[in-house]
Write an enzyme that holds these catalytic residues in place. Structure first.
Site, PDB file in Angstrom:
ATOM      1  N   LYS A  43       1.000  -1.010  -0.093  1.00  0.00           N
ATOM      2  CA  LYS A  43      -0.168  -0.062   0.206  1.00  0.00           C
ATOM      3  C   LYS A  43       0.900   1.210   0.145  1.00  0.00           C
ATOM      4  CE  LYS A  43      -3.605   2.932   0.773  1.00  0.00           C
ATOM      5  NZ  LYS A  43      -4.324   3.146  -0.484  1.00  0.00           N
ATOM      6  N   CYS A 127      -2.155   9.771  -6.531  1.00  0.00           N
ATOM      7  CA  CYS A 127      -3.142   9.439  -6.030  1.00  0.00           C
ATOM      8  C   CYS A 127      -4.149  10.573  -6.131  1.00  0.00           C
ATOM      9  CB  CYS A 127      -2.825   9.419  -4.502  1.00  0.00           C
ATOM     10  SG  CYS A 127      -4.198   9.376  -3.206  1.00  0.00           S
TER      11      CYS A 127
HETATM   12  C1  DHB Z   1      -5.058   6.105  -2.823  1.00  0.00           C
HETATM   13  C2  DHB Z   1      -5.689   6.008  -4.152  1.00  0.00           C
HETATM   14  C3  DHB Z   1      -4.677   5.925  -4.934  1.00  0.00           C
HETATM   15  O1  DHB Z   1      -5.145   5.813  -6.259  1.00  0.00           O
HETATM   16  C4  DHB Z   1      -3.373   5.917  -4.762  1.00  0.00           C
HETATM   17  O2  DHB Z   1      -2.668   5.847  -5.748  1.00  0.00           O
HETATM   18  C5  DHB Z   1      -3.157   6.142  -3.287  1.00  0.00           C
HETATM   19  C6  DHB Z   1      -4.102   6.310  -2.664  1.00  0.00           C
HETATM   20  C7  DHB Z   1      -6.090   6.099  -1.627  1.00  0.00           C
HETATM   21  O3  DHB Z   1      -7.262   6.778  -1.634  1.00  0.00           O
HETATM   22  O4  DHB Z   1      -5.775   5.521  -0.421  1.00  0.00           O
END
Ligand code: DHB
Length: 308
Positions: A43, A127
């Site tokens: 993540k 993001c």
């Molecule tokens: C999140 C979503 C994304 O597409 C990303 O690249 C990083 C984080 C999120 O909302 O947590």
């Protein structure tokens, strides 16, 4: 065989999770590491723990998914420690990172550089879900400034997670910037940002953050993802590999991403829906397509999409 090699390391197959899906906790990452996937990515981490946006914030819909998670994560040390602890067993790990400011981004990448981490770092420039923080990679000048600073000190393998682009001029401009840096890869694409899915019976949005606006994944985004994989494969120095992400649900989807030039292929929405068993199914479906076409390895068709 669907074996492939990335940075000189042999992987059983080209499949991975897409960052954000099934990789927030040690339990989830352990499941990925023990699955049939060829590699995995964590993540996206910020320096500090974040709770993320209010729920509901991820919803599966008939043609894909919509999410506005808001970067919930355990903090960089949690994911870095996880990767460090297992880097002698696992063939290839990807550590996804960003920061909430220019200075935090630089600090986080300095932390990785100063550590014993030997794996790949995925710098997330895309993001779409943190209120008040535009997607970095839609700001070409900022992207160039950040990469210039990062590559002044960062010596480990580094890739970028890019958002989708929708204009040929943007493919040209971003590729010209990226070609100035010793990138290991670019990953095309993150979700299509800020779609709006509506429950028509309730006449209501389906996720709570940002009035219902969120990143789209799944079937909705495959043609956009393939276009971005193809466009960057055509424009980037051959030393910069492409990871294909977006709309991968079947072995045929994997085949199409590789045909467009992807070296590795990531699975997001469909992994969230089906769980880690999806990797075995995708490998079997890809092998069946290759056998029917008489291909014996990925290089037989990688990047070989025909034009008419
Ligand atoms: C999140 C979503 C994304 O597409 C990303 O690249 C990083 C984080 C999120 O909302 O947590």
């Amino acid at each position: 065989t669907v074996e492939t090699s990335f940075l000189g390391i042999t992987l059983a197959n080209p499949l991975m999770n897409a960052s954000g899906v099934h990789c927030m906790t040690v339990a989830e990452m352990d499941e990925l590491a023990q699955s049939a996937a060829g590699a995995f990515v964590t993540k996206t981490a910020t320096r500090d723990y974040r709770a993320g946006n209010p729920q509901p914030r991820y919803v599966d819909v008939p043609l894909g998914s919509i999410n506005s998670m808001g970067l919930p994560n355990e903090g960089l040390a949690y994911y870095l420690d996880y990767c460090l602890a297992r880097q002698n067993q696992q063939a290839l790990q990807f550590l996804s990172v960003v920061g909430l400011s220019y200075d935090e981004i630089v600090e986080n990448l300095r932390t990785i550089e100063a550590s014993d981490y030997q794996g790949v770092t995925e710098f997330n420039l895309s993001c779409p879900n943190v209120p008040g923080k535009p997607q970095i990679a839609y700001d070409f000048e900022l992207t160039e400034r950040l990469l210039t600073e990062v590559f002044s000190f960062f010596t480990k393998p580094l890739g970028l997670k890019l958002p989708p682009y929708f204009d040929i001029a943007h493919f040209d401009q971003m590729a010209a910037i990226l070609n100035r840096f010793p990138l290991t890869y670019v990953n095309c694409v993150n979700s299509i940002g800020n779609g709006l899915y509506i429950d028509v019976d309730k006449e209501q949005v389906v996720i709570k953050p940002k009035g219902g606006f969120g990143g789209l994944g799944g079937d909705y985004i495959k043609p956009t993802a393939l276009a971005n994989v193809r466009a960057f494969h055509q424009r980037l120095n051959p030393s910069i590999k492409i990871i294909g992400t977006g709309g991968v649900r079947t072995g045929q989807d994997v085949f199409e991403h590789i045909l467009c030039g992807a070296s590795l292929v990531q699975v997001g929405t469909a992994l969230h829906q089906e769980g880690v068993g999806i990797f075995e199914r995708l490998v079997a479906e890809l092998e069946a397509i290759m056998e029917a076409k008489g291909y014996t390895c990925l290089e037989d068709f990688q990047g070989k999409l025909r034009e008419i």
